[in-house]
Design a protein around this motif. Structure first.
Motif, PDB file in Angstrom:
ATOM      1  N   LEU A 881       0.843  -1.184   0.000  1.00  0.00           N
ATOM      2  CA  LEU A 881       0.000   0.000   0.000  1.00  0.00           C
ATOM      3  C   LEU A 881       0.883   1.241   0.000  1.00  0.00           C
ATOM      4  O   LEU A 881       2.098   1.165   0.179  1.00  0.00           O
ATOM      5  CB  LEU A 881      -0.908  -0.001   1.238  1.00  0.00           C
ATOM      6  N   GLU A 882       0.222   2.379  -0.238  1.00  0.00           N
ATOM      7  CA  GLU A 882       0.903   3.662  -0.130  1.00  0.00           C
ATOM      8  C   GLU A 882       0.224   4.484   0.951  1.00  0.00           C
ATOM      9  O   GLU A 882      -0.947   4.286   1.263  1.00  0.00           O
ATOM     10  CB  GLU A 882       0.846   4.426  -1.455  1.00  0.00           C
ATOM     11  N   ALA A 883       0.983   5.402   1.550  1.00  0.00           N
ATOM     12  CA  ALA A 883       0.440   6.225   2.625  1.00  0.00           C
ATOM     13  C   ALA A 883       0.768   7.686   2.369  1.00  0.00           C
ATOM     14  O   ALA A 883       1.722   8.008   1.649  1.00  0.00           O
ATOM     15  CB  ALA A 883       1.004   5.773   3.967  1.00  0.00           C
ATOM     16  N   TYR A 884      -0.037   8.558   2.994  1.00  0.00           N
ATOM     17  CA  TYR A 884       0.136   9.997   2.838  1.00  0.00           C
ATOM     18  C   TYR A 884       0.241  10.628   4.221  1.00  0.00           C
ATOM     19  O   TYR A 884      -0.500  10.289   5.149  1.00  0.00           O
ATOM     20  CB  TYR A 884      -1.045  10.586   2.058  1.00  0.00           C
ATOM     21  N   LEU A 885       1.186  11.552   4.338  1.00  0.00           N
ATOM     22  CA  LEU A 885       1.411  12.272   5.591  1.00  0.00           C
ATOM     23  C   LEU A 885       1.639  13.738   5.231  1.00  0.00           C
ATOM     24  O   LEU A 885       2.750  14.141   4.902  1.00  0.00           O
ATOM     25  CB  LEU A 885       2.624  11.687   6.325  1.00  0.00           C
ATOM     26  N   PRO A 886       0.571  14.535   5.265  1.00  0.00           N
ATOM     27  CA  PRO A 886       0.654  15.900   4.709  1.00  0.00           C
ATOM     28  C   PRO A 886       1.682  16.797   5.394  1.00  0.00           C
ATOM     29  O   PRO A 886       2.459  17.477   4.738  1.00  0.00           O
ATOM     30  CB  PRO A 886      -0.764  16.442   4.910  1.00  0.00           C
ATOM     31  N   ALA A 917      -3.694  13.334   1.043  1.00  0.00           N
ATOM     32  CA  ALA A 917      -4.156  12.099   0.407  1.00  0.00           C
ATOM     33  C   ALA A 917      -5.231  12.413  -0.602  1.00  0.00           C
ATOM     34  O   ALA A 917      -5.972  13.401  -0.472  1.00  0.00           O
ATOM     35  CB  ALA A 917      -4.708  11.163   1.470  1.00  0.00           C
ATOM     36  N   PRO A 918      -5.368  11.623  -1.692  1.00  0.00           N
ATOM     37  CA  PRO A 918      -6.433  11.817  -2.677  1.00  0.00           C
ATOM     38  C   PRO A 918      -7.785  11.550  -2.042  1.00  0.00           C
ATOM     39  O   PRO A 918      -7.890  10.868  -1.025  1.00  0.00           O
ATOM     40  CB  PRO A 918      -6.094  10.795  -3.756  1.00  0.00           C
ATOM     41  N   ASP A 919      -8.835  12.076  -2.672  1.00  0.00           N
ATOM     42  CA  ASP A 919     -10.191  11.846  -2.181  1.00  0.00           C
ATOM     43  C   ASP A 919     -10.537  10.362  -2.296  1.00  0.00           C
ATOM     44  O   ASP A 919      -9.997   9.645  -3.154  1.00  0.00           O
ATOM     45  CB  ASP A 919     -11.204  12.677  -2.978  1.00  0.00           C
ATOM     46  N   GLY A 920     -11.461   9.924  -1.482  1.00  0.00           N
ATOM     47  CA  GLY A 920     -11.896   8.532  -1.535  1.00  0.00           C
ATOM     48  C   GLY A 920     -11.750   7.860  -0.175  1.00  0.00           C
ATOM     49  O   GLY A 920     -11.228   8.431   0.786  1.00  0.00           O
ATOM     50  N   LEU A 932      -1.035   8.653   9.576  1.00  0.00           N
ATOM     51  CA  LEU A 932      -0.899   8.348   8.157  1.00  0.00           C
ATOM     52  C   LEU A 932      -2.246   7.960   7.573  1.00  0.00           C
ATOM     53  O   LEU A 932      -3.054   7.280   8.225  1.00  0.00           O
ATOM     54  CB  LEU A 932       0.098   7.192   7.944  1.00  0.00           C
ATOM     55  N   ILE A 933      -2.474   8.417   6.313  1.00  0.00           N
ATOM     56  CA  ILE A 933      -3.725   8.098   5.609  1.00  0.00           C
ATOM     57  C   ILE A 933      -3.389   7.119   4.492  1.00  0.00           C
ATOM     58  O   ILE A 933      -2.504   7.371   3.666  1.00  0.00           O
ATOM     59  CB  ILE A 933      -4.366   9.370   5.034  1.00  0.00           C
ATOM     60  N   VAL A 934      -4.104   5.982   4.471  1.00  0.00           N
ATOM     61  CA  VAL A 934      -3.838   4.930   3.488  1.00  0.00           C
ATOM     62  C   VAL A 934      -5.080   4.777   2.619  1.00  0.00           C
ATOM     63  O   VAL A 934      -6.124   4.312   3.083  1.00  0.00           O
ATOM     64  CB  VAL A 934      -3.487   3.603   4.166  1.00  0.00           C
ATOM     65  N   PRO A 935      -5.046   5.211   1.350  1.00  0.00           N
ATOM     66  CA  PRO A 935      -6.209   5.071   0.451  1.00  0.00           C
ATOM     67  C   PRO A 935      -6.586   3.602   0.270  1.00  0.00           C
ATOM     68  O   PRO A 935      -5.723   2.720   0.218  1.00  0.00           O
ATOM     69  CB  PRO A 935      -5.717   5.680  -0.853  1.00  0.00           C
ATOM     70  N   LEU A 936      -7.901   3.355   0.152  1.00  0.00           N
ATOM     71  CA  LEU A 936      -8.380   1.980   0.022  1.00  0.00           C
ATOM     72  C   LEU A 936      -9.116   1.717  -1.283  1.00  0.00           C
ATOM     73  O   LEU A 936      -9.530   0.574  -1.524  1.00  0.00           O
ATOM     74  CB  LEU A 936      -9.316   1.642   1.201  1.00  0.00           C
ATOM     75  N   ASP A 937      -9.341   2.774  -2.112  1.00  0.00           N
ATOM     76  CA  ASP A 937     -10.008   2.548  -3.396  1.00  0.00           C
ATOM     77  C   ASP A 937      -9.207   1.545  -4.214  1.00  0.00           C
ATOM     78  O   ASP A 937      -7.985   1.687  -4.391  1.00  0.00           O
ATOM     79  CB  ASP A 937     -10.143   3.866  -4.172  1.00  0.00           C
ATOM     80  N   GLY A 938      -9.908   0.534  -4.666  1.00  0.00           N
ATOM     81  CA  GLY A 938      -9.250  -0.499  -5.457  1.00  0.00           C
ATOM     82  C   GLY A 938      -8.576  -1.563  -4.621  1.00  0.00           C
ATOM     83  O   GLY A 938      -8.091  -2.560  -5.171  1.00  0.00           O
ATOM     84  N   VAL A 939      -8.533  -1.331  -3.337  1.00  0.00           N
ATOM     85  CA  VAL A 939      -7.906  -2.337  -2.464  1.00  0.00           C
ATOM     86  C   VAL A 939      -8.954  -3.310  -1.921  1.00  0.00           C
ATOM     87  O   VAL A 939      -8.759  -4.529  -1.915  1.00  0.00           O
ATOM     88  CB  VAL A 939      -7.162  -1.656  -1.279  1.00  0.00           C
ATOM     89  N   ILE A 940     -10.080  -2.779  -1.459  1.00  0.00           N
ATOM     90  CA  ILE A 940     -11.180  -3.621  -0.979  1.00  0.00           C
ATOM     91  C   ILE A 940     -12.489  -3.031  -1.477  1.00  0.00           C
ATOM     92  O   ILE A 940     -12.551  -1.877  -1.919  1.00  0.00           O
ATOM     93  CB  ILE A 940     -11.219  -3.679   0.557  1.00  0.00           C
ATOM     94  N   ASP A 941     -13.567  -3.833  -1.394  1.00  0.00           N
ATOM     95  CA  ASP A 941     -14.921  -3.380  -1.703  1.00  0.00           C
ATOM     96  C   ASP A 941     -15.432  -2.685  -0.442  1.00  0.00           C
ATOM     97  O   ASP A 941     -15.820  -3.338   0.530  1.00  0.00           O
ATOM     98  CB  ASP A 941     -15.795  -4.573  -2.076  1.00  0.00           C
ATOM     99  N   ILE A 942     -15.449  -1.357  -0.478  1.00  0.00           N
ATOM    100  CA  ILE A 942     -15.764  -0.586   0.714  1.00  0.00           C
ATOM    101  C   ILE A 942     -17.161  -0.897   1.234  1.00  0.00           C
ATOM    102  O   ILE A 942     -17.365  -1.142   2.427  1.00  0.00           O
ATOM    103  CB  ILE A 942     -15.625   0.925   0.449  1.00  0.00           C
TER     104      ILE A 942
END
Length: 1006
Positions: A881-886, A917-920, A932-942
């Motif tokens: 995964l990737e993470a974002y830390l503004p 982090a991108p929206d979603g 840290l914010i870890v985007p989940l779009d495309g990773v699991i069915d939310i």
């Protein structure tokens, strides 16, 4: 990290070519290393210049085998002695066994019975020889089992409470106390076992609830007197009607108006016709029953005290039983002949029948459910009944002549020692119990009617006065039972006292000879052909608690003038005069088997008394611990004449109970055999369980699953050592921590420093659970789970040096708890100058690096939290995964930049972007001050994941709330079994924790 002493023998090799086996198998390791330690003399290495540290084991019965209580007690002692040995002290653990008078005599008698033989077919000396033969063949079972547990006792100085050097001490203590007026012979009530035909201690009495009866009888008033209400009798009640044959009084309360007019008057006992007084005593409670109590001072402990207050001398108190609890005629001759010779319980039935026939039994009307009325002779009662724990029969309070110690006088110095801190009791909560018992202590009965044991060093001769009748100038005064006592260490000493006695009464001509017993003395006395004076030795032996009370100093050589020579034939001679022994000495053919090893010329007593610590179960606080304190402080004195306590600290542990909290017993079928657990899981696992579960002031609940868990702990350490070995990590060559530049290495060195401090504090406080948990969490969490993970793939020279050093520290710190696996790994990792058992305790010479600690703990927090979040949301652990830390802090930015490789490998984060982090849909993971914010779009069915979590959360909350309602229901809590309530609480806690976890997972999804 080595000890100066290098053993003469080569240490056993752990595995071919030093490589650890893939599987940890404890059995072979344990047998191999224990034999090597003992044969190499490593349980007490020569350290004449070191600070001494001494403990003594509570000597187990020579008849015994290892039970779970022994396992706890001896594990705790071994942890302490191994710890102090590693700290460089001259650590001595005195070991030995107790001769266990009753138990051992019973074992040998049963062997005789199996051959249709019995003790009385032999002389006393012949029977004692058979006991010594049994001891030589079968008396070492428990010592072998202690070895299996890993106990590092100094077997070269193994003691036995019947060894001649020890008997010399026992005899001296008895004689000295007698001469000081602190031992005396008295007629008092004792706990009498009619099967074993001996007095027994309170410890050997177990109380059982027995269904019995409570009879009420009318005792007629004598001389035509009546009560204020016109009654011509007093009603008394008893659960033991047979004892009325020896009644001597009826007690009433002086303030009871019903009986004030008849106090000092008499009652005529219906069966015996004996006139007995009505006495006033507070023992009679006006609120209980009729308010009147029959008093049989010769057969009831409370009645004995009432009788003394009423003016009856013990010598005048009536005795109606023989040694087998059969009825005998009392001294006044008033028991009807048809009672004499019958058993006590047959006498009970006969007394009730006769009282009923005389119209003196009070009957009761009982109405059944159907309205039918019946008459009953007695009330049904559940009676607390004393039984002998070995004889298995009801104990009889019996009035006999016994030897007593003035315990009240001897108790004063130990009381003061605890008050002023010279003896520290741990946990402190036991002080109140100690004070209460010692301040109200009763005379200590020390004589037992056995053949096996330390024979009482007292001889008797008939009391004499000059006689002018011309018949040898001798006569008995009153009765042959009126004797003069000569307490002496040997027959020759007793003979000298008898000579002085005869001279005092003007008899210089009688020859003094020794008779086998009183009967033979009477025969010799009646031989008027020559003037003789016969003396005979007391046939009783001393209570085993009397001899074991000397354990802390008699095992070190006292009372020899040179305590460094506390064994050998010279010591035997000190306690035996040819043909006249004050002890049960072993036959010469068995002497080598029963003699302790020679002491190396050192003054053990001066060096190792007082002992530093005693570890004991709380259940023998009064029977052994307190008596050691009394005898030790009386006989061991400093230069100022002040008594020296036998130990500085007394640690009292709890009992080992079954998993459900019940006391273990064979009848319940819940006894756990520690040897079976050792066979299944290894001694190290059982030892660690005992330490981890030993919390001050609480009993230990047996849990086989936890023992298995600690076997897994040993396996985890084994596998970690194999991993290190396979990556070139070997034994350290330095006691101090190696130089380190990498944060991970600085961090683990700091963790060693913290763990060592925590462990040392716990051991100083005798918090065995805290000590075990400190090393457990360091090994499992910090070293195995994180350090090894963090250094994988980065084995440079610095890391290898640090890792090898840390593993060494682990083995040393863990060794007191798990000696076998640690010794095996110690040698597998490289060449050593000594065995681990005599290595040096860690001295890191380093401090905690705060910056490294923050950095590594940040990394651990990130990895741990991210792995937990993935598990909650059903994301594969290996998913990248990737993470974002503004807006990271400078410190966090620096930590991330220095640990990108570890973050990628352990957290499976391919990148951490210092940007919004991108929206979603996304999940948030905390680490230090970062979120840290870890985007989940495309990773699991939310949507699907939210639905799954919502459903699971509802189920957990429902179960949690249903169980909470049950627990809030008073009817359930009052009526349910304790184990059902415990299960409900555990289930509630589990569902509550799951609901919290699921709610957090939903919150992550927004």
């Amino acid at each position: 990290m080595t000890e100066d002493k290098t053993p003469d023998q080569t240490a056993p090799q752990p595995a071919p070519e030093g490589q650890l086996a893939k599987t940890f198998e404890p059995a072979a390791i344990e047998a191999r290393w224990y034999a090597h330690w003992e044969q190499s003399g490593l349980f007490r290495p020569a350290r004449p210049d070191a600070v001494p540290f001494t403990i003594v084991n509570p000597p187990p019965n020579v008849t015994g085998s290892l039970h779970i209580g022994h396992a706890l007690d001896n594990t705790l002692q071994d942890i302490v002695i191994r710890y102090e040995r590693l700290r460089g002290k001259d650590a001595l653990w005195v070991v030995g066994t107790d001769h266990a008078g009753i138990a051992t005599q019973m074992v040998v008698e049963r062997q005789l019975e199996a051959r249709q033989d019995k003790r009385t077919n032999y002389t006393r000396e012949q029977f004692i020889d058979k006991v010594w033969e049994w001891k030589a063949e079968s008396g070492g079972t428990i010592t072998g089992q202690l070895r299996r547990l890993g106990c590092s006792m100094d077997w070269s100085r193994e003691q036995f409470t019947m060894d001649p050097h020890f008997t010399t001490a026992v005899v001296k203590v008895f004689v000295d106390l007698y001469n000081q007026g602190l031992i005396y012979r008295d007629k008092r009530l004792v706990n009498w076992d009619p099967k074993l035909k001996t007095a027994i201690s309170d410890l050997e009495v177990e109380t059982r609830e027995i269904k019995g009866s409570f009879w009420h009888f009318r005792y007629p008033l004598a001389d035509g007197i009546t009560l204020a209400n016109g009654a011509d009798h007093i009603v008394v009640a008893t659960t033991r009607p047979e004892t009325m044959l020896a009644d001597m009084a009826v007690a009433v309360n002086a303030d009871d108006p019903r009986y004030q007019s008849v106090i000092g008057k008499f009652i005529e006992q219906p069966i015996t016709g004996r006139r007995i007084p009505i006495v006033a005593d507070e023992h009679a409670d006006p609120e209980l029953g009729s308010g009147a109590v029959k008093i049989t001072p010769g057969h009831d402990f409370n009645d004995f005290e009432v009788g003394k207050r009423a003016g009856f001398k013990p010598a005048d108190m009536l005795n109606m039983f023989d040694a087998e609890a059969k009825v005998v005629q009392t001294s006044d001759g008033l028991i009807p002949a048809d009672f004499v010779g019958i058993d006590r319980f047959d006498a009970r039935a006969q007394v009730v029948a006769q009282m009923k026939a005389l119209g003196r039994l009070v009957t009761f009307s009982v109405t059944a459910k159907d309205g039918e009325v019946t008459e009953k002779d007695a009330e049904d009662r559940t009676i607390q009944t004393p039984f002998g724990d070995r004889g298995g029969v009801v104990i009889e309070p019996w009035l006999t002549d016994q030897w007593y110690v003035d315990a009240a006088t001897l108790a004063q110095p130990p009381l003061q020692a605890v008050r002023d801190g010279r003896i520290e009791i741990v946990p402190k909560t036991w002080e109140k119990t100690f004070f209460n018992w010692m301040e109200n202590i009763q005379p200590w009965c020390v004589s037992r009617q056995l053949w096996w044991g330390h024979r009482i060093p007292a001889w008797y001769g008939f009391d004499l006065r000059p006689d002018d009748s011309g018949t040898n100038g001798k006569t008995w005064v009153g009765h042959p039972d009126e004797c003069t006592v000569f307490v002496a260490t040997t027959f020759d000493d007793a003979k000298a006292q008898a000579e002085a006695f005869l001279k005092q009464i003007g008899d210089d001509h009688s020859e003094i000879i020794e008779a086998a017993d009183k009967a033979e003395a009477i025969e010799q006395w009646n031989d008027i052909q020559r003037p003789i004076y016969s003396i005979w030795q007391d046939s009783d032996v001393l209570d085993t608690w009397f001899s074991s009370a000397l354990w802390p100093f008699a095992t070190l050589g006292w009372p020899q003038s040179s305590p460094s020579t506390c064994d050998g034939e010279g010591d035997r001679a000190a306690g035996v005069v040819e043909g006249h022994s004050t002890q049960a000495a072993p036959p010469s053919s068995l002497r080598a088997a029963t003699s302790p090893s020679q002491v190396d010329g050192e003054n053990l007593l001066a060096r190792h008394y007082p002992n530093d610590l005693l570890i004991s179960g709380f259940d023998i606080l009064f029977f052994w611990d307190a008596r050691m304190a009394m005898q030790g402080m009386h006989f061991m004195r400093d230069q100022n004449g002040e008594g020296v306590p036998p130990w500085k600290r007394l640690y009292l542990h709890g009992l080992v109970r079954a998993a459900d909290g019940q006391k273990m017993s064979k009848s319940k079928g819940n006894v756990v055999d520690p040897l079976v657990l050792i066979d299944q899981f290894g001694a190290d696992a059982l030892r660690f369980f005992m330490a981890a579960m030993e919390s001050q002031g609480r009993d230990v609940k047996m849990d086989e699953r936890r023992v298995e868990g600690y076997r897994n702990f040993a396996t985890k350490l084994w596998n970690a050592a194999r991993f290190c070995q396979s990556n070139g990590i070997s034994a350290s060559s330095t006691l101090a921590a190696p130089d380190a530049t990498l944060a991970v290495n600085k961090w683990i060195i700091g963790e060693v420093v913290d763990t060592l401090a925590e462990l040392d504090k716990a051991m100083a406080d005798l918090r065995f659970d805290a000590a075990a948990n400190a090393i457990y969490h360091f090994v499992w969490d910090q070293f195995c789970d994180w350090y090894i993970e963090l250094i994988k793939g980065a084995f440079d020279d610095e890391t290898k040096a640090v890792a090898g050093w840390v593993l060494d520290q682990i083995l040393v710190m863990l060794h007191p708890f798990m000696p076998f696996v640690t010794e095996e790994l110690w040698h597998a990792l490289g060449e050593r100058d000594s065995e681990l058992i005599v290595a040096r305790w860690p001295e890191p010479g380093a401090a905690v690096d705060a910056a490294a600690k923050v950095e590594v703990e940040w990394l651990i927090s990130l990895v741990g939290n991210l792995r937990g979040a993935k598990a909650e949301l059903g994301i594969a652990p290996g998913a990248k995964l990737e993470a974002y830390l503004p807006e990271p802090s400078e410190a966090t930015r620096a930590i991330i930049s220095r640990n990108t490789g570890a973050i990628d490998r352990l957290a499976r984060l391919s990148a951490i972007h210092f940007a919004p982090a991108p929206d979603g849909a996304a999940m948030q993971v905390g680490a230090g001050d970062a979120n840290l914010i870890v985007p989940l779009d495309g990773v699991i069915d939310i949507a699907a994941e939210k639905a799954r979590l919502t459903k699971a959360l509802a189920t957990s909350e429902k179960e949690r709330d249903n169980i909470a309602k049950r627990l809030d229901n008073p009817a359930f809590v009052e009526k349910a079994k304790p184990e059902a309530i415990d299960k409900a609480r555990a289930d509630h806690a589990g569902h509550a924790a799951e609901a919290t976890r699921l709610a957090a997972a939903l919150a992550r999804l927004g």
